[in-house]
Design a protein around this motif. Structure first.
Motif, PDB file in Angstrom:
ATOM      1  N   LEU A   1       0.843  -1.253  -0.316  1.00  0.00           N
ATOM      2  CA  LEU A   1       0.078  -0.077  -0.216  1.00  0.00           C
ATOM      3  C   LEU A   1       0.850   1.303  -0.065  1.00  0.00           C
ATOM      4  CD1 LEU A   1      -2.610   1.804   0.292  1.00  0.00           C
ATOM      5  CD2 LEU A   1      -3.068   1.431   2.567  1.00  0.00           C
ATOM      6  N   ALA A   2       1.426   1.344   0.729  1.00  0.00           N
ATOM      7  CA  ALA A   2       2.500   2.499   1.128  1.00  0.00           C
ATOM      8  C   ALA A   2       3.675   2.353  -0.385  1.00  0.00           C
ATOM      9  CB  ALA A   2       4.169   2.583   2.003  1.00  0.00           C
ATOM     10  N   TRP A   3       3.662   2.053  -1.689  1.00  0.00           N
ATOM     11  CA  TRP A   3       4.748   2.051  -2.426  1.00  0.00           C
ATOM     12  C   TRP A   3       4.063   2.552  -3.616  1.00  0.00           C
ATOM     13  CZ3 TRP A   3       9.167   2.920  -2.640  1.00  0.00           C
ATOM     14  CH2 TRP A   3      10.268   2.327  -1.957  1.00  0.00           C
ATOM     15  N   ASN A   4       2.102   1.587  -3.416  1.00  0.00           N
ATOM     16  CA  ASN A   4       1.701   2.029  -4.699  1.00  0.00           C
ATOM     17  C   ASN A   4       0.929   3.422  -4.064  1.00  0.00           C
ATOM     18  OD1 ASN A   4       1.605  -0.500  -5.641  1.00  0.00           O
ATOM     19  ND2 ASN A   4      -0.562  -0.760  -5.450  1.00  0.00           N
TER      20      ASN A   4
ATOM     21  N   VAL B   1       2.686   5.788  -2.803  1.00  0.00           N
ATOM     22  CA  VAL B   1       3.972   6.470  -3.439  1.00  0.00           C
ATOM     23  C   VAL B   1       4.600   6.948  -4.783  1.00  0.00           C
ATOM     24  CG1 VAL B   1       7.109   6.085  -3.945  1.00  0.00           C
ATOM     25  CG2 VAL B   1       5.961   6.292  -1.603  1.00  0.00           C
ATOM     26  N   GLY B   2       3.924   5.336  -5.332  1.00  0.00           N
ATOM     27  CA  GLY B   2       3.522   5.484  -7.377  1.00  0.00           C
ATOM     28  C   GLY B   2       2.434   6.766  -7.422  1.00  0.00           C
ATOM     29  N   ALA B   3       1.223   6.793  -6.898  1.00  0.00           N
ATOM     30  CA  ALA B   3       0.432   7.710  -7.213  1.00  0.00           C
ATOM     31  C   ALA B   3       0.583   9.102  -7.024  1.00  0.00           C
ATOM     32  CB  ALA B   3      -0.825   7.711  -5.996  1.00  0.00           C
ATOM     33  N   LEU B   4       1.610   8.831  -5.822  1.00  0.00           N
ATOM     34  CA  LEU B   4       1.281  10.293  -6.120  1.00  0.00           C
ATOM     35  C   LEU B   4       2.596  10.876  -6.602  1.00  0.00           C
ATOM     36  CD1 LEU B   4       2.539  10.907  -2.008  1.00  0.00           C
ATOM     37  CD2 LEU B   4       0.822  11.526  -3.809  1.00  0.00           C
ATOM     38  N   ALA B   5       3.543   9.986  -7.116  1.00  0.00           N
ATOM     39  CA  ALA B   5       4.713  10.302  -8.520  1.00  0.00           C
ATOM     40  C   ALA B   5       3.727  10.667 -10.208  1.00  0.00           C
ATOM     41  CB  ALA B   5       5.270   9.029  -8.750  1.00  0.00           C
ATOM     42  N   ILE B   6       2.330   9.960  -9.927  1.00  0.00           N
ATOM     43  CA  ILE B   6       1.709   9.863 -11.366  1.00  0.00           C
ATOM     44  C   ILE B   6       1.175  11.502 -11.054  1.00  0.00           C
ATOM     45  CG2 ILE B   6      -0.483   9.094 -12.625  1.00  0.00           C
ATOM     46  CD1 ILE B   6       0.403   5.966 -11.707  1.00  0.00           C
ATOM     47  N   VAL B   7       0.632  12.100  -9.955  1.00  0.00           N
ATOM     48  CA  VAL B   7      -0.040  12.799 -10.102  1.00  0.00           C
ATOM     49  C   VAL B   7       1.063  14.250 -10.078  1.00  0.00           C
ATOM     50  CG1 VAL B   7      -0.686  14.050  -7.997  1.00  0.00           C
ATOM     51  CG2 VAL B   7      -2.068  12.694  -8.661  1.00  0.00           C
ATOM     52  N   ALA B   8       2.266  13.833  -9.475  1.00  0.00           N
ATOM     53  CA  ALA B   8       3.058  14.794  -9.693  1.00  0.00           C
ATOM     54  C   ALA B   8       3.415  14.765 -11.115  1.00  0.00           C
ATOM     55  CB  ALA B   8       4.844  14.686  -8.903  1.00  0.00           C
ATOM     56  N   SER B   9       3.291  14.058 -11.986  1.00  0.00           N
ATOM     57  CA  SER B   9       4.091  14.171 -13.275  1.00  0.00           C
ATOM     58  C   SER B   9       3.057  15.356 -14.273  1.00  0.00           C
ATOM     59  CB  SER B   9       4.568  12.940 -13.855  1.00  0.00           C
ATOM     60  OG  SER B   9       3.216  12.297 -14.424  1.00  0.00           O
ATOM     61  N   VAL B  10       2.072  14.819 -13.940  1.00  0.00           N
ATOM     62  CA  VAL B  10       0.732  15.519 -14.862  1.00  0.00           C
ATOM     63  C   VAL B  10       0.917  17.004 -13.487  1.00  0.00           C
ATOM     64  CG1 VAL B  10      -1.485  15.766 -15.119  1.00  0.00           C
ATOM     65  CG2 VAL B  10      -0.771  13.489 -14.135  1.00  0.00           C
TER      66      VAL B  10
END
Length: 106
Positions: A92-95, A97-106
């Protein structure tokens, strides 16, 4: 009546987007839960965007961002060995982090 029909049409792809991240690792009952919660996520974002004065006539943000991010989190909850089955919260923690990376890239 028309608005309700449009929500159904816009909400249908959300169920598909929500389950896409975990379609190969969740059980059928979990897919139903993910889709149902995804519908609630859609309604929340669909209601919030006009209040924020965001023009999104096709509800693309509600469907793809809301459904996609929920689906990403839901994988960690409902996959075999996930949190619902007594697994670790590390996935869950890694997912997240991945979601935050996706949001930051948009």
């Amino acid at each position: 009546m028309v608005c309700t029909a449009l929500r159904c049409v816009a909400g249908s792809p959300l169920v598909l987007v929500s389950i896409s991240a975990g379609c190969n690792v969740v059980r059928p009952w979990s897919a139903s839960v993910i889709g149902t919660v995804g519908g609630s996520v859609f309604l929340a974002i669909h209601t919030l965007l006009p209040k924020l004065k965001v023009d999104d006539p096709l509800d693309a943000v509600a469907v793809h961002m809301g459904g996609g991010l929920w689906g990403l989190v839901a994988v960690a909850l409902f996959q075999d060995g996930g949190i619902v089955y007594g697994g670790s919260a590390e996935v869950l923690a890694w997912n997240i982090v991945g979601a935050l990376a996706i949001v930051a890239s948009v």
